[in-house]
Design a protein around this motif. Structure first.
Motif, short mmCIF file in Angstrom:
data_model
loop_
_atom_site.label_atom_id
_atom_site.label_comp_id
_atom_site.label_asym_id
_atom_site.label_seq_id
_atom_site.Cartn_x
_atom_site.Cartn_y
_atom_site.Cartn_z
N ARG A 4 59.87 0.19 28.16
CA ARG A 4 58.78 -0.77 28.32
C ARG A 4 58.67 -1.34 29.73
O ARG A 4 57.61 -1.83 30.12
CB ARG A 4 58.95 -1.91 27.32
CG ARG A 4 58.78 -1.50 25.86
CD ARG A 4 59.08 -2.67 24.93
NE ARG A 4 60.47 -3.09 25.03
CZ ARG A 4 60.93 -4.23 24.52
NH1 ARG A 4 60.12 -5.05 23.89
NH2 ARG A 4 62.22 -4.54 24.63
N TYR A 5 59.77 -1.30 30.50
CA TYR A 5 59.75 -1.90 31.83
C TYR A 5 58.76 -1.17 32.74
O TYR A 5 58.74 0.06 32.80
CB TYR A 5 61.15 -1.85 32.45
CG TYR A 5 61.22 -2.43 33.84
CD1 TYR A 5 60.97 -3.78 34.06
CD2 TYR A 5 61.52 -1.62 34.93
CE1 TYR A 5 61.04 -4.32 35.33
CE2 TYR A 5 61.60 -2.16 36.21
CZ TYR A 5 61.35 -3.50 36.41
OH TYR A 5 61.39 -4.03 37.67
N GLU A 6 57.93 -1.93 33.45
CA GLU A 6 56.85 -1.35 34.24
C GLU A 6 57.06 -1.47 35.75
O GLU A 6 56.14 -1.27 36.53
CB GLU A 6 55.52 -2.01 33.85
CG GLU A 6 55.15 -1.78 32.38
CD GLU A 6 53.90 -2.52 31.96
OE1 GLU A 6 53.29 -3.19 32.82
OE2 GLU A 6 53.51 -2.42 30.78
N GLY A 7 58.27 -1.82 36.18
CA GLY A 7 58.57 -1.82 37.61
C GLY A 7 58.26 -3.14 38.30
O GLY A 7 58.18 -4.20 37.68
N SER A 26 59.71 -13.92 23.68
CA SER A 26 59.51 -13.80 25.13
C SER A 26 58.02 -13.74 25.43
O SER A 26 57.18 -13.67 24.54
CB SER A 26 60.20 -12.54 25.66
OG SER A 26 59.57 -11.38 25.12
N ASN A 27 57.69 -13.76 26.73
CA ASN A 27 56.29 -13.77 27.15
C ASN A 27 55.68 -12.37 27.28
O ASN A 27 54.53 -12.24 27.70
CB ASN A 27 56.16 -14.50 28.50
CG ASN A 27 56.50 -15.98 28.37
OD1 ASN A 27 56.09 -16.63 27.42
ND2 ASN A 27 57.25 -16.50 29.33
N ASP A 28 56.46 -11.36 26.94
CA ASP A 28 56.00 -9.96 26.99
C ASP A 28 55.50 -9.58 28.39
O ASP A 28 54.50 -8.90 28.55
CB ASP A 28 54.91 -9.70 25.95
CG ASP A 28 54.71 -8.20 25.69
OD1 ASP A 28 55.70 -7.45 25.83
OD2 ASP A 28 53.59 -7.78 25.37
N ILE A 29 56.22 -10.07 29.41
CA ILE A 29 55.93 -9.67 30.79
C ILE A 29 56.88 -8.53 31.13
O ILE A 29 58.09 -8.74 31.23
CB ILE A 29 56.11 -10.85 31.77
CG1 ILE A 29 55.15 -11.97 31.41
CG2 ILE A 29 55.88 -10.39 33.20
CD1 ILE A 29 55.35 -13.24 32.22
N ARG A 30 56.35 -7.32 31.31
CA ARG A 30 57.18 -6.13 31.39
C ARG A 30 57.44 -5.66 32.82
O ARG A 30 57.80 -4.51 33.04
CB ARG A 30 56.53 -5.00 30.58
CG ARG A 30 56.27 -5.41 29.13
CD ARG A 30 55.73 -4.27 28.31
NE ARG A 30 55.43 -4.70 26.95
CZ ARG A 30 55.06 -3.89 25.96
NH1 ARG A 30 54.96 -2.60 26.19
NH2 ARG A 30 54.80 -4.36 24.75
N TYR A 31 57.25 -6.53 33.78
CA TYR A 31 57.45 -6.14 35.17
C TYR A 31 57.97 -7.34 35.96
O TYR A 31 57.72 -8.49 35.61
CB TYR A 31 56.14 -5.64 35.79
CG TYR A 31 54.97 -6.60 35.59
CD1 TYR A 31 54.76 -7.67 36.47
CD2 TYR A 31 54.11 -6.47 34.52
CE1 TYR A 31 53.73 -8.55 36.29
CE2 TYR A 31 53.06 -7.35 34.32
CZ TYR A 31 52.87 -8.39 35.21
OH TYR A 31 51.84 -9.28 35.01
N PHE A 49 59.49 -15.22 43.22
CA PHE A 49 59.82 -14.03 42.43
C PHE A 49 59.89 -14.40 40.96
O PHE A 49 60.52 -15.39 40.59
CB PHE A 49 61.16 -13.44 42.87
CG PHE A 49 61.60 -12.26 42.06
CD1 PHE A 49 61.08 -11.00 42.29
CD2 PHE A 49 62.54 -12.42 41.04
CE1 PHE A 49 61.48 -9.91 41.53
CE2 PHE A 49 62.95 -11.34 40.28
CZ PHE A 49 62.42 -10.08 40.52
N GLN A 50 59.24 -13.62 40.12
CA GLN A 50 59.29 -13.82 38.68
C GLN A 50 59.81 -12.55 38.03
O GLN A 50 59.23 -11.47 38.19
CB GLN A 50 57.91 -14.18 38.11
CG GLN A 50 57.94 -14.41 36.60
CD GLN A 50 56.64 -14.97 36.07
OE1 GLN A 50 55.83 -15.53 36.81
NE2 GLN A 50 56.41 -14.83 34.79
N GLY A 51 60.89 -12.69 37.28
CA GLY A 51 61.48 -11.54 36.63
C GLY A 51 60.77 -11.17 35.34
O GLY A 51 60.06 -11.99 34.74
N ALA A 52 60.95 -9.94 34.94
CA ALA A 52 60.37 -9.46 33.68
C ALA A 52 60.92 -10.28 32.52
O ALA A 52 62.08 -10.71 32.53
CB ALA A 52 60.68 -7.98 33.49
#
Length: 267
Positions: free
Chosen positions: A77-80, A198-203, A188-191
Protein backbone atom coordinates in the motif's frame (compact mmCIF):
# COMPACT_ATOMS: atom_id res chain seq x y z
CA UNK A 1 -19.04 -85.65 -12.50
CA UNK A 2 -15.37 -85.27 -13.37
CA UNK A 3 -16.09 -82.25 -15.57
CA UNK A 4 -17.97 -80.53 -12.81
CA UNK A 5 -15.09 -81.05 -10.41
CA UNK A 6 -12.58 -79.75 -12.99
CA UNK A 7 -14.70 -76.61 -13.65
CA UNK A 8 -14.99 -75.97 -9.90
CA UNK A 9 -11.19 -76.23 -9.54
CA UNK A 10 -10.67 -73.67 -12.32
CA UNK A 11 -13.01 -71.22 -10.64
CA UNK A 12 -11.08 -71.57 -7.37
CA UNK A 13 -7.68 -70.91 -9.06
CA UNK A 14 -8.82 -67.95 -11.26
CA UNK A 15 -8.37 -65.14 -8.60
CA UNK A 16 -4.77 -66.24 -7.92
CA UNK A 17 -3.97 -66.15 -11.63
CA UNK A 18 -5.39 -62.64 -12.00
CA UNK A 19 -3.41 -61.39 -8.98
CA UNK A 20 -0.20 -62.85 -10.39
CA UNK A 21 -0.85 -61.15 -13.73
CA UNK A 22 -1.51 -57.81 -12.07
CA UNK A 23 1.69 -58.06 -10.04
CA UNK A 24 3.72 -58.98 -13.07
CA UNK A 25 2.30 -56.10 -15.13
CA UNK A 26 3.04 -53.56 -12.37
CA UNK A 27 6.59 -54.89 -12.20
CA UNK A 28 6.82 -54.53 -15.98
CA UNK A 29 5.62 -50.92 -15.81
CA UNK A 30 8.19 -50.14 -13.13
CA UNK A 31 10.88 -51.78 -15.23
CA UNK A 32 9.91 -49.76 -18.27
CA UNK A 33 9.59 -46.47 -16.37
CA UNK A 34 12.50 -44.16 -17.30
CA UNK A 35 14.95 -42.96 -14.67
CA UNK A 36 14.25 -39.58 -13.12
CA UNK A 37 15.66 -36.64 -15.04
CA UNK A 38 18.89 -35.09 -13.76
CA UNK A 39 18.41 -32.49 -11.08
CA UNK A 40 19.43 -29.70 -13.43
CA UNK A 41 16.64 -30.55 -15.90
CA UNK A 42 13.83 -31.07 -13.41
CA UNK A 43 11.02 -28.57 -13.18
CA UNK A 44 11.16 -26.42 -10.01
CA UNK A 45 9.19 -27.69 -7.08
CA UNK A 46 7.87 -24.17 -6.39
CA UNK A 47 7.01 -22.48 -9.67
CA UNK A 48 6.41 -18.73 -9.57
CA UNK A 49 2.82 -17.89 -8.77
CA UNK A 50 0.93 -15.10 -10.41
CA UNK A 51 -0.61 -12.41 -8.21
CA UNK A 52 -4.04 -13.85 -8.94
CA UNK A 53 -2.97 -17.36 -7.92
CA UNK A 54 -1.34 -16.06 -4.74
CA UNK A 55 -4.49 -14.11 -3.89
CA UNK A 56 -6.58 -17.24 -4.36
CA UNK A 57 -4.29 -19.21 -2.05
CA UNK A 58 -4.37 -16.53 0.66
CA UNK A 59 -8.14 -16.27 0.42
CA UNK A 60 -8.53 -20.04 0.56
CA UNK A 61 -6.36 -20.32 3.68
CA UNK A 62 -8.15 -17.42 5.31
CA UNK A 63 -11.56 -18.89 4.63
CA UNK A 64 -10.48 -22.30 5.91
CA UNK A 65 -9.50 -20.69 9.20
CA UNK A 66 -6.61 -23.11 9.73
CA UNK A 67 -4.87 -22.01 12.95
CA UNK A 68 -1.77 -24.04 12.14
CA UNK A 69 -1.04 -22.27 8.83
CA UNK A 70 0.48 -18.78 8.69
CA UNK A 71 0.67 -16.87 5.41
CA UNK A 72 2.98 -13.85 5.30
CA UNK A 73 2.02 -11.25 2.71
CA UNK A 74 3.83 -8.10 1.52
CA UNK A 75 2.13 -4.76 2.25
CA UNK A 76 2.08 -2.97 -1.11
CA UNK A 77 0.00 0.00 0.00
CA UNK A 78 2.93 2.39 0.55
CA UNK A 79 3.06 4.97 -2.27
CA UNK A 80 6.51 6.49 -1.72
CA UNK A 81 7.58 10.08 -1.09
CA UNK A 82 5.86 13.18 -2.40
CA UNK A 83 7.36 16.64 -2.52
CA UNK A 84 10.91 17.78 -1.89
CA UNK A 85 12.72 19.42 1.03
CA UNK A 86 14.26 21.97 -1.33
CA UNK A 87 13.04 25.42 -2.35
CA UNK A 88 13.97 24.65 -5.96
CA UNK A 89 14.60 21.21 -7.37
CA UNK A 90 18.09 20.71 -8.72
CA UNK A 91 21.18 22.84 -8.34
CA UNK A 92 20.86 26.52 -9.21
CA UNK A 93 23.54 28.96 -10.21
CA UNK A 94 23.76 31.62 -7.55
CA UNK A 95 25.88 33.85 -5.40
CA UNK A 96 26.69 33.99 -1.70
CA UNK A 97 27.82 36.98 0.35
CA UNK A 98 29.38 36.24 3.74
CA UNK A 99 29.28 38.64 6.67
CA UNK A 100 33.01 39.22 6.37
CA UNK A 101 32.52 40.55 2.82
CA UNK A 102 33.73 37.47 0.90
CA UNK A 103 31.59 36.83 -2.15
CA UNK A 104 31.08 33.68 -4.21
CA UNK A 105 29.51 34.12 -7.63
CA UNK A 106 28.15 31.71 -10.21
CA UNK A 107 28.29 28.77 -7.80
CA UNK A 108 25.87 25.79 -7.70
CA UNK A 109 23.72 26.02 -4.57
CA UNK A 110 20.50 24.68 -3.07
CA UNK A 111 18.32 25.87 -0.24
CA UNK A 112 17.04 23.07 1.98
CA UNK A 113 13.82 24.59 3.35
CA UNK A 114 13.24 21.64 5.68
CA UNK A 115 16.58 21.97 7.48
CA UNK A 116 16.93 25.72 6.80
CA UNK A 117 20.32 25.03 5.26
CA UNK A 118 22.22 26.58 2.38
CA UNK A 119 24.09 23.84 0.49
CA UNK A 120 27.05 24.42 -1.82
CA UNK A 121 28.14 21.91 -4.46
CA UNK A 122 31.89 21.58 -5.03
CA UNK A 123 32.48 20.10 -8.50
CA UNK A 124 36.25 20.30 -8.07
CA UNK A 125 35.98 18.08 -5.00
CA UNK A 126 34.23 15.17 -6.70
CA UNK A 127 30.80 16.81 -6.54
CA UNK A 128 30.97 16.88 -2.77
CA UNK A 129 28.41 19.18 -1.10
CA UNK A 130 28.68 21.12 2.15
CA UNK A 131 26.30 23.12 4.34
CA UNK A 132 27.37 26.74 4.75
CA UNK A 133 27.38 27.86 8.38
CA UNK A 134 24.26 30.02 8.62
CA UNK A 135 25.81 32.42 11.11
CA UNK A 136 28.44 33.41 8.51
CA UNK A 137 25.97 34.25 5.71
CA UNK A 138 24.69 37.74 4.94
CA UNK A 139 22.58 36.79 1.93
CA UNK A 140 22.45 34.52 -1.09
CA UNK A 141 20.66 34.61 -4.41
CA UNK A 142 19.25 31.75 -6.46
CA UNK A 143 18.32 31.78 -10.14
CA UNK A 144 15.62 29.34 -11.26
CA UNK A 145 15.81 27.53 -14.64
CA UNK A 146 13.35 30.07 -16.11
CA UNK A 147 15.57 32.98 -15.03
CA UNK A 148 13.62 34.09 -11.93
CA UNK A 149 15.89 35.49 -9.21
CA UNK A 150 15.26 34.86 -5.51
CA UNK A 151 17.10 36.85 -2.85
CA UNK A 152 17.38 35.37 0.66
CA UNK A 153 18.74 37.44 3.52
CA UNK A 154 19.45 37.07 7.22
CA UNK A 155 18.59 39.75 9.75
CA UNK A 156 20.53 38.78 12.88
CA UNK A 157 19.63 41.93 14.82
CA UNK A 158 15.84 41.84 14.53
CA UNK A 159 13.58 42.13 17.57
CA UNK A 160 11.21 39.20 17.68
CA UNK A 161 9.71 36.73 20.11
CA UNK A 162 9.29 34.18 17.31
CA UNK A 163 11.98 31.58 17.92
CA UNK A 164 11.54 30.06 14.46
CA UNK A 165 12.20 33.40 12.79
CA UNK A 166 15.19 34.41 14.88
CA UNK A 167 18.31 34.04 12.71
CA UNK A 168 16.42 32.46 9.81
CA UNK A 169 16.82 33.00 6.12
CA UNK A 170 14.06 35.13 4.59
CA UNK A 171 13.01 35.45 0.99
CA UNK A 172 12.77 39.18 0.27
CA UNK A 173 9.46 40.10 -1.38
CA UNK A 174 9.96 43.85 -0.95
CA UNK A 175 12.63 45.88 0.81
CA UNK A 176 12.76 49.59 1.41
CA UNK A 177 12.60 51.34 4.76
CA UNK A 178 10.16 48.55 5.59
CA UNK A 179 10.47 44.99 4.27
CA UNK A 180 7.98 42.25 3.46
CA UNK A 181 9.67 38.91 4.08
CA UNK A 182 8.76 35.28 3.61
CA UNK A 183 10.20 32.52 5.73
CA UNK A 184 10.33 29.59 3.32
CA UNK A 185 9.97 26.40 5.32
CA UNK A 186 8.79 22.83 4.89
CA UNK A 187 7.60 20.15 7.26
CA UNK A 188 7.75 16.37 6.92
CA UNK A 189 4.69 14.19 7.41
CA UNK A 190 5.10 10.44 7.57
CA UNK A 191 2.75 7.89 6.09
CA UNK A 192 -0.12 6.89 8.39
CA UNK A 193 -2.07 3.86 7.28
CA UNK A 194 -0.92 0.79 9.21
CA UNK A 195 -2.64 1.22 12.55
CA UNK A 196 -6.34 0.90 13.30
CA UNK A 197 -8.17 4.21 12.95
CA UNK A 198 -5.24 5.69 10.98
CA UNK A 199 -5.73 8.50 8.46
CA UNK A 200 -5.05 6.20 5.48
CA UNK A 201 -2.19 8.40 4.25
CA UNK A 202 -0.07 5.98 2.23
CA UNK A 203 2.90 8.19 1.44
CA UNK A 204 5.53 10.34 3.14
CA UNK A 205 5.49 13.98 2.13
CA UNK A 206 7.20 17.34 2.45
CA UNK A 207 4.68 20.16 2.77
CA UNK A 208 5.03 23.92 2.57
CA UNK A 209 4.95 25.73 5.89
CA UNK A 210 5.67 29.32 4.86
CA UNK A 211 5.20 32.38 7.06
CA UNK A 212 5.20 36.12 6.29
CA UNK A 213 6.72 38.97 8.28
CA UNK A 214 6.99 42.73 8.22
CA UNK A 215 10.35 44.18 9.20
CA UNK A 216 9.85 47.70 10.53
CA UNK A 217 12.51 50.45 10.35
CA UNK A 218 13.22 49.95 14.06
CA UNK A 219 14.14 46.31 13.30
CA UNK A 220 10.94 44.95 14.84
CA UNK A 221 9.82 41.77 13.07
CA UNK A 222 6.03 41.29 13.01
CA UNK A 223 4.33 38.13 11.76
CA UNK A 224 1.46 38.82 9.35
CA UNK A 225 -0.95 37.05 7.03
CA UNK A 226 -1.46 38.19 3.47
CA UNK A 227 -4.88 39.69 4.10
CA UNK A 228 -6.03 43.29 4.05
CA UNK A 229 -6.93 43.28 7.75
CA UNK A 230 -3.67 41.71 8.93
CA UNK A 231 -1.49 44.07 6.89
CA UNK A 232 -3.44 47.22 7.80
CA UNK A 233 -3.24 46.23 11.47
CA UNK A 234 0.55 45.84 11.17
CA UNK A 235 0.80 49.20 9.35
CA UNK A 236 -1.77 50.90 11.53
CA UNK A 237 0.18 54.15 11.94
CA UNK A 238 -0.65 54.93 8.28
CA UNK A 239 -3.91 53.01 7.98
CA UNK A 240 -5.94 55.99 6.71
CA UNK A 241 -3.49 56.63 3.88
CA UNK A 242 -3.41 52.96 2.86
CA UNK A 243 -7.08 52.02 3.09
CA UNK A 244 -8.12 53.27 -0.35
CA UNK A 245 -5.34 51.31 -2.03
CA UNK A 246 -5.97 48.23 0.11
CA UNK A 247 -9.62 48.21 -0.97
CA UNK A 248 -8.52 47.85 -4.60
CA UNK A 249 -6.22 44.89 -4.01
CA UNK A 250 -7.32 41.26 -3.87
CA UNK A 251 -4.33 39.99 -1.82
CA UNK A 252 -4.52 36.70 -3.70
CA UNK A 253 -0.81 36.92 -4.45
CA UNK A 254 2.34 38.17 -2.77
CA UNK A 255 2.67 41.03 -5.24
CA UNK A 256 -0.42 42.81 -3.88
CA UNK A 257 0.95 42.68 -0.34
CA UNK A 258 4.35 43.93 -1.51
CA UNK A 259 2.67 46.85 -3.33
CA UNK A 260 0.86 47.90 -0.16
CA UNK A 261 4.07 47.85 1.89
CA UNK A 262 5.85 49.84 -0.80
CA UNK A 263 3.05 52.43 -0.66
CA UNK A 264 3.46 52.55 3.11
CA UNK A 265 7.11 53.58 2.67
CA UNK A 266 6.06 56.37 0.27
CA UNK A 267 3.62 58.02 2.71
Amino acid sequence: MFLKQYALLLLMLLPFALQAQTTDSSRTRRALKPDPAPVSSRQPNNPTLTNQEMSQIVNAVGSAGSPGIMVRTIDTRYEGLRGTPYFLNGWSKGQILLLGGKRYTDVPIKFDAFRQALILLRPTMGNDSIIIDRSTVSHFQLVSPDGQEYLFKRYPNVKTADAAADGSYFLVLYEGKTALLKRVAKTFQGADYKQPYSNDIRYDSFQNSHAYYLLKPDQTLVKVRLTKKSLLDALSDKRDGLKAMADQLSFKNEGDAASLVEQYDKL
